[in-house]
Motif scaffolding. Structure first.
Motif, PDB file in Angstrom:
ATOM      1  N   LEU A  29      25.321   4.576  46.443  1.00 46.75           N
ATOM      2  CA  LEU A  29      24.675   4.675  45.139  1.00 46.75           C
ATOM      3  C   LEU A  29      23.789   5.905  45.171  1.00 46.75           C
ATOM      4  O   LEU A  29      22.989   6.085  46.096  1.00 46.75           O
ATOM      5  N   LEU A  30      23.940   6.769  44.178  1.00 46.13           N
ATOM      6  CA  LEU A  30      23.188   8.008  44.135  1.00 46.13           C
ATOM      7  C   LEU A  30      22.821   8.304  42.693  1.00 46.13           C
ATOM      8  O   LEU A  30      23.643   8.162  41.794  1.00 46.13           O
ATOM      9  N   GLY A  31      21.567   8.718  42.487  1.00 44.45           N
ATOM     10  CA  GLY A  31      21.154   9.122  41.156  1.00 44.45           C
ATOM     11  C   GLY A  31      19.870   8.441  40.735  1.00 44.45           C
ATOM     12  O   GLY A  31      19.051   8.013  41.557  1.00 44.45           O
ATOM     13  N   ALA A  32      19.697   8.349  39.434  1.00 42.33           N
ATOM     14  CA  ALA A  32      18.518   7.716  38.854  1.00 42.33           C
ATOM     15  C   ALA A  32      18.988   6.845  37.701  1.00 42.33           C
ATOM     16  O   ALA A  32      19.606   7.332  36.754  1.00 42.33           O
ATOM     17  N   LEU A  33      18.724   5.554  37.786  1.00 44.69           N
ATOM     18  CA  LEU A  33      19.185   4.596  36.796  1.00 44.69           C
ATOM     19  C   LEU A  33      17.978   3.962  36.125  1.00 44.69           C
ATOM     20  O   LEU A  33      17.108   3.390  36.803  1.00 44.69           O
ATOM     21  N   GLU A  34      17.903   4.083  34.815  1.00 37.57           N
ATOM     22  CA  GLU A  34      16.786   3.510  34.081  1.00 37.57           C
ATOM     23  C   GLU A  34      17.001   2.010  33.895  1.00 37.57           C
ATOM     24  O   GLU A  34      18.003   1.586  33.320  1.00 37.57           O
ATOM     25  N   ILE A  35      16.046   1.247  34.392  1.00 35.25           N
ATOM     26  CA  ILE A  35      16.061  -0.197  34.145  1.00 35.25           C
ATOM     27  C   ILE A  35      15.368  -0.487  32.814  1.00 35.25           C
ATOM     28  O   ILE A  35      15.858  -1.274  32.000  1.00 35.25           O
ATOM     29  N   LEU A  36      14.222   0.135  32.609  1.00 34.32           N
ATOM     30  CA  LEU A  36      13.555   0.143  31.305  1.00 34.32           C
ATOM     31  C   LEU A  36      13.574   1.575  30.807  1.00 34.32           C
ATOM     32  O   LEU A  36      13.271   2.497  31.561  1.00 34.32           O
ATOM     33  N   PRO A  37      13.955   1.832  29.558  1.00 40.47           N
ATOM     34  CA  PRO A  37      14.014   3.211  29.064  1.00 40.47           C
ATOM     35  C   PRO A  37      12.681   3.915  29.227  1.00 40.47           C
ATOM     36  O   PRO A  37      11.611   3.298  29.214  1.00 40.47           O
TER      37      PRO A  37
END
Length: 892
Positions: free
Chosen positions: A759-767
């Motif tokens: 898993l690589l990157g940045a994932l928004e859980i809350l905008p």
């Protein structure tokens, strides 16, 4: 039309597409400056007032360019006599330094590039400057009663801080000096300073403190201004070393000058207790004809460079007339230049005279250059004298060198149909090193390397005939002791003649050359070509005309016949080509060239093509290839199959290719490489030479991908099949990539297992927060889980974390943000059989960001250190997210 009429002459024109040409016709091209180009305007007027011609442009807005400058205004008046450009109404002017001036009125003198403006706002770097009046002279912008801040772009009703000054001077390179300054905090003056200096686009004032492996540390870069220039005072303190200090100074004026110095106490554990110095002196000045550059530098922090000072000086003259001049000195001080070089070349020194324009007399021209110098550089390992001079064994030698170059050209047309050209180029390198002496001698001759190319050509044309007489001489003689000038000795000198004729679809030529070096004729060549469409025939005849029987590798007579056929009967197209070779005097093994056949069928939405190549000498096919493409709206189909017969020696054949279909966002593709053994049919069932590598992939709009890879072995089944699933997210402000790889059952192992997960990157859980009072939460970094396939830990998993963790963001008023991050960078096994407990050591980051200034607190539990940093300027928080450590001011 009377151009001197005092009555305005309006010329309505459409939105400007051709006005740039019109404007140039009116003489907006400036002889002594850049050309003024009109990009868009609605109306052009020509007026004559007080004997001065005015060109008036109006638009919404008028768009213009001048060299690298961009200009916008509602009304533009150009005075041709005074060479002044007056801009009025919503003026926006961007100069070569990318500084933007917005004003109600601006007047530009195109003869010296000076300007004046009222009610002006200047954008430079991350800072905004406002004031009632400004002027620019020699690239410097002077703002009266100015206010400087980086908070205006943050949407703050009252800037957190700013500087109100009686006089603000903005220098090229976004350097700023303000005098009689009040420091304003939240609209209130709190501190008076006689002068301040800022760097708007490079480094801002910075303070860092915390703890690391050397204990408590404190670093500060504090700006200053004096009569010599502006710069930073550098303070460095660590508990283990003590205090260090330095400065980073920029001089003022037309020349670029920068002087750096930094002292650090000895590093802990250094047995010699040596203090560390880093300093450099840099100066550059570009004038109309001359250019001056020098840089003197010392870096004790580079391995093996303690106490070493390097120097690089350049002086050059590049003027309209000859000669141009260059001087260069590149070496080391402290006596190091005559010791072992530090893996780099040295110039001790070098002088050059260049005659780039040279002498021109009618059709004759001559140019040249002379360079003399002493060099330390890598030696030519093939040169015996150079190897003998390498007493240190480091691959470097020193030698003096004189370089001479000249080039002559002459072209003439003696009479109609005749042309004559002559070209001569010579360059020679002459060295102070000597060749090995001959037997009985004590000293060899000086080494040299020369390259000499001479060519001459005379052509007489009497249609349809053409006669050409050509002479060419090329020689490369001698040898260089330096690796960069090593050449291979060559020598050739030929005199030849060519006769050609061309009439309709028939053409022919005959060529004969004599080689003065080998003292023999080159083979006589006769070329014939027939082009009666759709057939093309070519015949090349070569014959050795020298006396006596030729050497075994040469032909007495050589005949090469080629044929090409092309037929275009839309939608079909067919082509074929081949050749035949006949020779006497030697044995020709392959008399036939390859036969190439191609058949193509074309429709408006697609194309099918079949090609075949065959070796006519042994009757074997080489390949058969089929291509098919079809495009209809968002759907497409592609087929590329190549059956290759080139494996005759190994008695195997291969089918390579792919089949692909695309339906809107869906793409399905099968790739394969299938190996067929010779006489495959009828072989025993356990024969395993035949195998196939297969890949089946599915993509959905570049966000979801599934790939199935396997090898199919005849008689055994599937080998090492793997299924990988990947999904991605790429949107403004968030991005992620997840990949999972599974191992599938095969002939060797019957179970299903997880091979890899990443898993690589940045994932928004809350905008991300958009308004005050909102929270944002994201997960970023890298996570990798991989199966161990060998050793005592087989079947277990290794886990790798790379700056992996959550980030929590809270937004307050006026783009105020509070950012908290928790990140892990570690590697460990999933089930540790040693019994040692797993301890995760995170990096804590806390940032308070006010858009135009920010503070950062970091606590690294793995490295056992902490730091606190403060920074001014726009995007300060993004700069503080750089967790690579404290950098020296000149480190990039």
């Amino acid at each position: 039309m009377n151009w001197h009429s005092p009555i305005p002459i309006p010329i309505p024109i459409p939105p400007l597409k051709g006005l740039a040409v019109v404007a140039l016709c009116w003489g907006l091209a400036l002889a002594q400056a850049a050309t003024l180009k009109v990009i868009a305007a609605d109306r052009l007027e020509i007026r004559n007032e007080n004997g001065e011609e005015l060109v008036i442009l109006t638009g919404n807005p008028v768009l213009m360019e001048r060299d690298e400058e961009k200009i916008e205004a509602l009304r533009v008046v150009y005075n041709r006599a005074q060479k002044r450009l007056q801009l009025m109404g919503k003026v926006r002017y961007q100069d070569k330094e990318k500084r933007v001036l917005e004003a109600e009125e601006l007047e530009l003198d195109t003869s010296d590039n000076s300007l004046e403006a009222i009610e002006v706002k200047v954008r430079s770097g991350d800072f905004d400057l406002t004031g009632p009046y400004c002027q620019r002279v020699a690239g410097q912008i002077l703002l009266q009663q100015g206010f400087v801040t980086s908070c205006l772009r943050c949407g703050q009703a009252v800037p957190d801080y700013g500087f109100r000054a009686k006089e603000v001077l903005l220098l090229p390179g976004d350097r700023l000096i303000a005098r009689e300054v009040w420091v304003v905090v939240r609209g209130q003056p709190v501190l008076y300073l006689p002068v301040i200096g800022l760097f708007l686009s490079e480094r801002r004032p910075r303070v860092d403190l915390g703890t690391d492996v050397e204990g408590f540390f404190f670093n500060a870069d504090l700006p200053y201004v004096n009569e010599f220039g502006i710069g930073y005072t550098l303070l460095r303190y660590t508990e283990a070393r003590g205090w260090g200090f330095g400065f980073d100074h920029y001089g003022l004026g037309a020349a670029y000058s920068r002087y750096q110095f930094l002292y650090l106490p000895p590093a802990p554990g250094d047995p010699l207790k040596r203090p560390l110095f880093q300093w450099s002196l840099e100066y550059r000045l570009q004038q109309e004809e001359y250019k001056y550059e020098y840089k003197i530098e010392r870096k004790d922090t580079d391995p093996g460079r303690y106490g070493i000072t390097s120097i690089d000086v350049n002086l050059s003259r590049d003027a309209a007339g000859d000669p141009d001049f260059k001087f260069r000195l590149k070496t080391f001080l402290d006596g190091y230049a005559w010791d072992t070089p530090y893996n780099t070349d040295q110039v001790l020194p070098e002088f050059s005279l260049l005659f780039n324009e040279g002498l021109r007399l009618g059709g004759f021209s001559v140019r040249g250059a002379v360079t003399a110098g002493y060099y330390v550089d890598r030696l030519n390992q093939d040169n015996r004298s150079a190897r003998r001079l390498d007493t240190n064994g480091d691959g470097y030698i020193g030698t003096g060198r004189l370089y001479v170059q000249h080039a002559e050209n002459y072209t003439a047309t003696p009479w109609e149909g005749a042309s004559f050209s002559f070209n001569n180029f010579f360059e020679g390198w002459y060295y102070t090193t000597r060749n090995p002496p001959p037997a009985g001698a004590t000293e060899g001759e000086l080494e040299r390397l020369i390259r000499w190319d001479t060519s001459a050509s005379f052509t007489q044309r009497l249609a349809p005939f053409s006669l050409s007489l050509n002479f060419a001489n090329r020689s490369v003689e001698g040898e260089s002791p330096l690796a960069r000038e090593a050449r291979v000795n060559t020598l050739s000198r030929t005199l030849g003649s060519t006769v050609s004729v061309q009439q309709g679809w028939f053409s022919s030529s005959a060529t004969l050359n004599y080689n003065f070096v080998d003292r023999r004729f080159d083979p006589f060549a006769l070329n014939l070509e027939l082009n009666p469409s759709p057939v093309n025939f070519g015949l090349t005849y070569r014959r050795d005309i020298n006396a006596g029987y030729p050497s075994p590798q040469n032909d007495i007579t050589h005949l090469d016949l080629s044929a090409r056929f092309g037929l275009n009967l839309s939608p079909f197209r067919f082509s074929a080509n081949g050749s035949y070779i006949w020779a006497s005097g030697t044995q020709v093994l392959d008399r036939y060239g390859d036969l190439n056949l191609a058949l193509e069928y074309t429709l408006p939405s697609g194309t099918a093509r079949l090609t075949h190549q065959r070796d006519l000498n042994n009757g074997q096919a080489k390949f058969v290839r089929f291509n098919f493409s079809w495009l209809e709206g968002p759907d497409s189909y592609l087929v590329d199959e190549n059956f290759n017969f080139n494996g005759v020696a190994s008695r195997t054949y291969a089918l390579d290719g792919f089949v692909q279909g695309k339906w809107g966002p869906h793409t399905l593709k099968l790739e394969h490489r299938i190996l067929f053994p010779d006489q495959y049919v009828g072989e025993a069932e356990d024969k395993d030479e035949g195998k196939a590598d297969l890949t089946l992939s599915y993509d959905y709009a570049a966000t979801l991908r599934a790939i199935l890879r396997t090898t199919l072995i005849r008689g055994l089944g599937f080998d090492n099949p793997q299924l990988s699933l990947g999904t991605g997210l790429a949107e403004p402000g968030r991005e992620a990539r997840l990949e999972v790889v599974f191992g599938l059952p095969d002939y060797d192992q019957p179970y299903f297992y997880l091979s890899r997960l990443s898993l690589l990157g940045a994932l928004e859980i809350l905008p991300g927060p958009k308004a005050p009072g909102e929270f944002g939460l994201s997960l970023q970094g890298g996570l990798r889980l991989e199966r161990i396939n060998s050793g005592p830990q087989v079947g277990n998993f290794s886990v790798g974390l790379n700056q992996f963790g959550p980030t929590l963001v809270y937004m307050g008023q006026e783009n105020e943000r509070l950012i908290f991050g928790l990140y892990y960078t570690q590697a460990f096994t999933w089930r540790d059989s040693s019994g040692n407990p797993l301890i995760l050591k995170p990096l804590f980051v806390l940032i308070y960001d006010r858009c135009c200034w920010a503070m950062r607190l970091t606590i690294d539990t793995q490295a056992q250190k902490a730091s606190l940093a403060f920074l001014l300027g726009g995007e300060a928080a993004d700069f503080l997210f750089d967790r690579t450590g404290i950098r020296w001011p000149w480190d990039k």
